[in-house]
Design a protein around this motif. Sequence first.
Motif, PDB file in Angstrom:
ATOM      1  N   CYS A   1       0.860  -1.191   0.000  1.00 58.82           N
ATOM      2  CA  CYS A   1       0.000   0.000   0.000  1.00 58.82           C
ATOM      3  C   CYS A   1       0.886   1.228   0.000  1.00 58.82           C
ATOM      4  CB  CYS A   1      -0.886   0.044   1.247  1.00 58.82           C
ATOM      5  SG  CYS A   1      -2.097  -1.293   1.282  1.00 58.82           S
TER       6      CYS A   1
ATOM      7  N   GLN B   1       0.220   4.007   1.648  1.00 49.80           N
ATOM      8  CA  GLN B   1       0.271   4.470   3.034  1.00 49.80           C
ATOM      9  C   GLN B   1      -0.716   3.640   3.853  1.00 49.80           C
ATOM     10  OE1 GLN B   1      -0.845   8.532   1.943  1.00 49.80           O
ATOM     11  NE2 GLN B   1      -2.643   8.366   3.281  1.00 49.80           N
ATOM     12  N   ALA B   2      -0.504   3.646   5.172  1.00 50.73           N
ATOM     13  CA  ALA B   2      -1.335   2.792   6.026  1.00 50.73           C
ATOM     14  C   ALA B   2      -2.579   3.544   6.488  1.00 50.73           C
ATOM     15  CB  ALA B   2      -0.528   2.349   7.242  1.00 50.73           C
ATOM     16  N   CYS B   3      -3.739   3.000   6.221  1.00 49.60           N
ATOM     17  CA  CYS B   3      -4.979   3.603   6.732  1.00 49.60           C
ATOM     18  C   CYS B   3      -5.070   3.299   8.231  1.00 49.60           C
ATOM     19  CB  CYS B   3      -6.184   3.033   5.994  1.00 49.60           C
ATOM     20  SG  CYS B   3      -6.066   3.282   4.215  1.00 49.60           S
TER      21      CYS B   3
ATOM     22  N   TYR C   1      -7.266   2.400  10.253  1.00 39.19           N
ATOM     23  CA  TYR C   1      -8.127   1.339  10.800  1.00 39.19           C
ATOM     24  C   TYR C   1      -7.703  -0.056  10.345  1.00 39.19           C
ATOM     25  CZ  TYR C   1      -9.842   1.920   6.071  1.00 39.19           C
ATOM     26  OH  TYR C   1      -9.892   2.025   4.712  1.00 39.19           O
ATOM     27  N   CYS C   2      -6.706  -0.136   9.458  1.00 37.32           N
ATOM     28  CA  CYS C   2      -6.520  -1.376   8.702  1.00 37.32           C
ATOM     29  C   CYS C   2      -5.538  -2.349   9.362  1.00 37.32           C
ATOM     30  CB  CYS C   2      -6.034  -1.027   7.306  1.00 37.32           C
ATOM     31  SG  CYS C   2      -5.780  -2.495   6.298  1.00 37.32           S
TER      32      CYS C   2
ATOM     33  N   PHE D   1      -0.036  -5.955   4.819  1.00 33.92           N
ATOM     34  CA  PHE D   1       0.506  -5.148   3.718  1.00 33.92           C
ATOM     35  C   PHE D   1       1.789  -4.483   4.198  1.00 33.92           C
ATOM     36  CE2 PHE D   1      -1.888  -2.225   6.293  1.00 33.92           C
ATOM     37  CZ  PHE D   1      -1.126  -1.067   6.289  1.00 33.92           C
TER      38      PHE D   1
ATOM     39  N   GLY E   1      -4.161  -5.158   0.918  1.00 34.93           N
ATOM     40  CA  GLY E   1      -3.220  -4.461   0.065  1.00 34.93           C
ATOM     41  C   GLY E   1      -3.913  -3.673  -1.039  1.00 34.93           C
ATOM     42  N   THR E   2      -3.114  -3.302  -2.000  1.00 36.01           N
ATOM     43  CA  THR E   2      -3.618  -2.468  -3.084  1.00 36.01           C
ATOM     44  C   THR E   2      -3.206  -3.042  -4.438  1.00 36.01           C
ATOM     45  OG1 THR E   2      -3.265  -0.575  -1.602  1.00 36.01           O
ATOM     46  CG2 THR E   2      -3.796  -0.071  -3.886  1.00 36.01           C
TER      47      THR E   2
ATOM     48  N   ASN F   1      -7.682   1.470  -5.499  1.00 32.93           N
ATOM     49  CA  ASN F   1      -7.898   2.702  -4.759  1.00 32.93           C
ATOM     50  C   ASN F   1      -8.080   3.852  -5.741  1.00 32.93           C
ATOM     51  OD1 ASN F   1      -7.944   1.645  -2.232  1.00 32.93           O
ATOM     52  ND2 ASN F   1      -5.764   1.990  -1.816  1.00 32.93           N
TER      53      ASN F   1
ATOM     54  N   ARG G   1      -6.768   7.997   4.482  1.00 32.90           N
ATOM     55  CA  ARG G   1      -6.841   7.484   3.115  1.00 32.90           C
ATOM     56  C   ARG G   1      -5.991   8.355   2.201  1.00 32.90           C
ATOM     57  NH1 ARG G   1      -8.473   2.598   1.964  1.00 32.90           N
ATOM     58  NH2 ARG G   1      -9.105   3.322  -0.093  1.00 32.90           N
TER      59      ARG G   1
HETATM   60  S1  SF4 Z   1      -5.204  -2.520   2.502  1.00 30.94           S
HETATM   61 FE1  SF4 Z   1      -6.606  -0.893   1.888  1.00 30.94          FE
HETATM   62  S2  SF4 Z   1      -7.453  -0.196   3.825  1.00 30.94           S
HETATM   63 FE2  SF4 Z   1      -5.592  -1.344   4.310  1.00 30.94          FE
HETATM   64  S3  SF4 Z   1      -3.941   0.171   4.413  1.00 30.94           S
HETATM   65 FE3  SF4 Z   1      -4.003  -0.624   2.327  1.00 30.94          FE
HETATM   66  S4  SF4 Z   1      -5.308   0.833   1.214  1.00 30.94           S
HETATM   67 FE4  SF4 Z   1      -5.682   1.148   3.394  1.00 30.94          FE
END
Ligand code: SF4
Length: 374
Positions: free
Chosen positions: A11, A13-15, A17-18, A22, A60-61, A94, A131
């Motif tokens: 990813c 960057q780290a959200c 809540y997640c 990743f 992940g993304t 995303n 986000r």
């Molecule tokens: S997996 Fe999705 S929700 Fe989790 S940090 Fe990565 S972009 Fe954010």
Amino acid sequence: MAGIYIHIPFCKQACHYCDFHFSTNLNTKSDLIDAILKEIELQRNYLEGEIIETIYFGGGTPSLLSHKELTSILNLIHKNYSTDSSPEITLEANPDDLSVSKLRELKSAGINRLSIGIQSFNDDILRYFNRAHNAEMASSAIQEAQSLGFQNISIDLIFGAPDQSVEDLKIDLHQTLKYKTQHISIYGLTIEEDTVFGKWEKQNKLTPLNEEIAAAHLEVIMATLAQDGYTQYEISNFCLPGYESKHNSSYWHGKKYLGLGPAAHSYNGKERQFNVAHNIKYIKQLQSNILPASVEKLSAEDHINEAILTKIRLIDGLNYVELKEKLNYDLLALRKNEIAQFTNLEMLVIVGDFLRLTPKGKLLADFITEKLII
Ligand code: SF4
């Protein structure tokens, strides 16, 4: 029929809540893709020749994959597995990655279903979640995808941010419904321990939305989406007619699937297999031709609980006759009192062979399920 899931553990960057697996260090991306390619070949017999009808890039993304990386994975899957003539191929994306050129690449690679991580159209909430996109980027990603001809688009939303009012939620839903995407997934925010929100909660900097307000939110969601023609075919998943996610539905109906990539898991009808949730260990083991997985044999109790946990969330509910025949578990007899209590409260209803949550029951689904499992 079976499915393949590919976990892309990167990813930007780290959200906050997640707690998915990743990394924000993209330096190992190319080695990791090579490792996934190796795993595709090593696992070619896992599904015992079943036809693959769905392929799902999750993370992940996955929208961080280049066109070349994506096509190399898909080509190798087609080469090593028997795939359906028109499989559902989903990619989680995303909004900040979805430029017009990126969308064209995804289309030409064969992605026919996009699952876009919108989460909210409210800039304050998006910033609070950390986000990488804002509301304008979210709207334009959906519109561009639609104008480029993606005809199966799902958007992900999160409700229940600490200060989100029912009014805020209604505004988010109103914005969502403008686009009439074929599918909408909506999850309540949960605060997980190893996340920034988890830390804030411990420090009393964050108070989760209380359960009553969260239930009120879900009630608004169900009423609003139903009014607009969406079917709630699973508690958190809504679609226009014919647009259920085939991939996720196959999990809920107990079909076999193969998970590739770090932290992915697989199921062959008897046992579950878990890949190591560590990018470097995953790469190293595959470089030595070792499958980076551990196997968990499911007990009879595991099978019963899984069936209850997943199927009670579905539109038809849980087939208690099938549960008795296949898993030798007589739910109606063994949970007689609990079921009577919830049916009296109009939270559960028995329809033919099915035990089903009512709209009122859906608001307390986790609590009810707890009382039904072993
Ligand atoms: S997996 Fe999705 S929700 Fe989790 S940090 Fe990565 S972009 Fe954010």
